[in-house]
Motif scaffolding. Structure first.
Motif, PDB file in Angstrom:
ATOM      1  N   ALA B  35       0.829  -1.214   0.000  1.00  0.00           N
ATOM      2  CA  ALA B  35       0.000   0.000   0.000  1.00  0.00           C
ATOM      3  C   ALA B  35       0.860   1.259   0.000  1.00  0.00           C
ATOM      4  CB  ALA B  35      -0.945  -0.012   1.196  1.00  0.00           C
ATOM      5  N   GLN B  36       1.906   1.266   0.835  1.00  0.00           N
ATOM      6  CA  GLN B  36       2.769   2.449   0.911  1.00  0.00           C
ATOM      7  C   GLN B  36       3.509   2.680  -0.403  1.00  0.00           C
ATOM      8  OE1 GLN B  36       1.093   3.650   3.504  1.00  0.00           O
ATOM      9  NE2 GLN B  36       2.945   4.886   3.617  1.00  0.00           N
ATOM     10  N   LYS B  39       1.064   3.859  -3.168  1.00  0.00           N
ATOM     11  CA  LYS B  39       0.722   5.270  -2.989  1.00  0.00           C
ATOM     12  C   LYS B  39       1.764   6.154  -3.670  1.00  0.00           C
ATOM     13  CE  LYS B  39      -0.986   5.636   1.454  1.00  0.00           C
ATOM     14  NZ  LYS B  39      -0.753   6.056   2.844  1.00  0.00           N
ATOM     15  N   ARG B  53      -7.304   6.367  -6.347  1.00  0.00           N
ATOM     16  CA  ARG B  53      -8.025   5.874  -5.161  1.00  0.00           C
ATOM     17  C   ARG B  53      -8.728   4.556  -5.475  1.00  0.00           C
ATOM     18  NH1 ARG B  53      -8.228  10.866  -2.173  1.00  0.00           N
ATOM     19  NH2 ARG B  53      -5.987  11.179  -2.032  1.00  0.00           N
ATOM     20  N   PHE B  56      -6.056   1.809  -5.480  1.00  0.00           N
ATOM     21  CA  PHE B  56      -5.641   1.612  -4.090  1.00  0.00           C
ATOM     22  C   PHE B  56      -6.687   0.783  -3.338  1.00  0.00           C
ATOM     23  CE2 PHE B  56      -5.081   2.887   0.348  1.00  0.00           C
ATOM     24  CZ  PHE B  56      -3.705   2.781   0.487  1.00  0.00           C
ATOM     25  N   SER B  57      -7.932   1.180  -3.503  1.00  0.00           N
ATOM     26  CA  SER B  57      -9.022   0.505  -2.798  1.00  0.00           C
ATOM     27  C   SER B  57      -9.146  -0.967  -3.200  1.00  0.00           C
ATOM     28  CB  SER B  57     -10.329   1.250  -3.095  1.00  0.00           C
ATOM     29  OG  SER B  57     -11.415   0.532  -2.601  1.00  0.00           O
ATOM     30  N   ILE B  60      -6.372  -3.068  -1.674  1.00  0.00           N
ATOM     31  CA  ILE B  60      -6.614  -3.355  -0.255  1.00  0.00           C
ATOM     32  C   ILE B  60      -7.654  -4.483  -0.106  1.00  0.00           C
ATOM     33  CG2 ILE B  60      -7.434  -2.431   1.981  1.00  0.00           C
ATOM     34  CD1 ILE B  60      -4.829  -1.089   1.058  1.00  0.00           C
ATOM     35  N   GLU B  61      -8.762  -4.361  -0.823  1.00  0.00           N
ATOM     36  CA  GLU B  61      -9.823  -5.371  -0.683  1.00  0.00           C
ATOM     37  C   GLU B  61      -9.342  -6.748  -1.169  1.00  0.00           C
ATOM     38  OE1 GLU B  61     -12.667  -4.725   0.894  1.00  0.00           O
ATOM     39  OE2 GLU B  61     -12.409  -2.548   1.014  1.00  0.00           O
ATOM     40  N   ARG B 159     -15.692   0.391  -7.311  1.00  0.00           N
ATOM     41  CA  ARG B 159     -14.429   1.043  -7.690  1.00  0.00           C
ATOM     42  C   ARG B 159     -13.976   0.662  -9.094  1.00  0.00           C
ATOM     43  NH1 ARG B 159     -12.316   4.916  -4.050  1.00  0.00           N
ATOM     44  NH2 ARG B 159     -12.852   4.309  -1.941  1.00  0.00           N
TER      45      ARG B 159
END
Lengths: 129, 184
Positions: B35-36, B39, B53, B56-57, B60-61, B159
């Motif tokens: 994630a970092q 970004k 976004r 990214f989302s 994560i999911e 998303r």
């Protein structure tokens, strides 16, 4: 109630719950490893507090960059509890801050606003970056 | 030989437009690192805020999905600490103008029908219906067998502005490989 202040990390938001002045704030990224482990100790007492509030004024500030789906569930709990509290004679105002151009966070604010009748919610665009 | 093997792997990913690929045991620590880094990469590439976004989302999911549900895992429960490592694949890439995120992991055979039904249902919904389902599921709480909020795939569908697809392949008597691709 003791005030709660937690600094933000990469994965969880900054929390500033000031019970003494009825000002509450959450801001940043929210995708903790386990949303319940992180939020329950903060949110459960807050919801109990709301349930016992009488003729009070309270402000709640949200400024998320991103929250994951497990965090969204916590936000619904908070908003539903605030709506109930505001329906029983308390004054609650929410400020929902989103970054300019971030449609998803703007929509999230609009979606919460849709279900609020007694809580006053203001959507505020912040500068990009 | 070594250089051929490594460049072949790299070339294979390049051809498919993959800029990031992880195959192995996915953990919350790995997810934090991905994630970092993601970004920073999205910022570096000046990707539009909504696309960024979205990617990214989905990452994560997808990652949390592997961590929670991959049926290919190694566990130990000795003494003070219990270890549960779940194996999966996560890739991020771009073809033409579209960004994509792919994940894959083993699932138990008995879960594949439920997953197919659920994803087919979600795929058939428009944005308004997806949002209604999202809200309803969040308010009613997670399904009994869910370790998260149970809305991860709805979040992904919201998303994945250019859609998502999924597939299954039988692996052995008890497991099926499950793959999911979201396009943003």
């Amino acid at each position: 109630m003791d005030n709660i202040k937690i600094n933000a990390t990469d994965r969880h938001p900054a929390i500033d719950f000031d019970y003494a002045s009825n000002r509450f704030s959450i801001s940043g990224y929210s995708y903790p490893e386990n949303a319940r482990d992180f939020y329950d100790p903060i949110v459960d007492p807050f919801i109990s507090y709301l349930e016992n509030l009488n003729s009070a004024s309270l402000s709640f500030h949200c400024a998320f960059t991103y929250f994951h789906s497990s965090s969204a569930q916590v936000l619904y709990r908070i908003f539903d509890a605030m709506e109930e509290c505001a329906a029983t004679g308390n004054t609650i105002s929410v400020t929902w801050v989103y970054e300019a151009g971030d449609d998803s966070m703007q929509e999230a604010g609009e979606d919460f606003a849709e279900d609020l009748e007694n809580v006053a919610i203001e959507l505020v665009e912040s500068e990009a970056g | 030989m070594l250089i051929e093997q490594v460049t072949a792997l790299r070339d294979h990913m390049n051809t498919d437009g993959v800029s990031f690929c992880f195959t192995g045991f996915m953990t919350e620590e790995v997810l934090s690192g991905i994630a970092q880094t993601l970004k920073k990469k999205l910022e570096l590439d000046k990707v539009d805020i909504n696309t960024a976004r979205g990617i990214f989302s989905v990452v994560i999911e997808f990652s949390q999905n592997i961590i929670r549900y991959s049926a290919e895992n190694k566990t130990s429960d000795s003494g003070q600490s219990s270890i549960d490592l779940r194996y999966g694949v996560l890739a991020i890439g771009q073809d033409e103008n579209d960004h994509f995120v792919v994940c894959g992991n083993m699932i138990h055979k008995e879960d594949s029908q439920r997953l197919t039904d659920s994803l087919t249902h979600i795929k058939g919904l428009d944005r308004k219906e997806l949002k209604a389902l999202y809200k309803k599921t969040l308010r009613e709480g997670p399904p009994e067998n869910s370790k998260g909020a149970g809305v991860g795939f709805v979040e992904v569908a919201l998303r994945a502005t250019k859609g998502f697809e999924f597939d299954f392949q039988e692996s052995d008597d008890s497991n099926v490989f499950f793959a999911l691709k979201a396009t943003i």
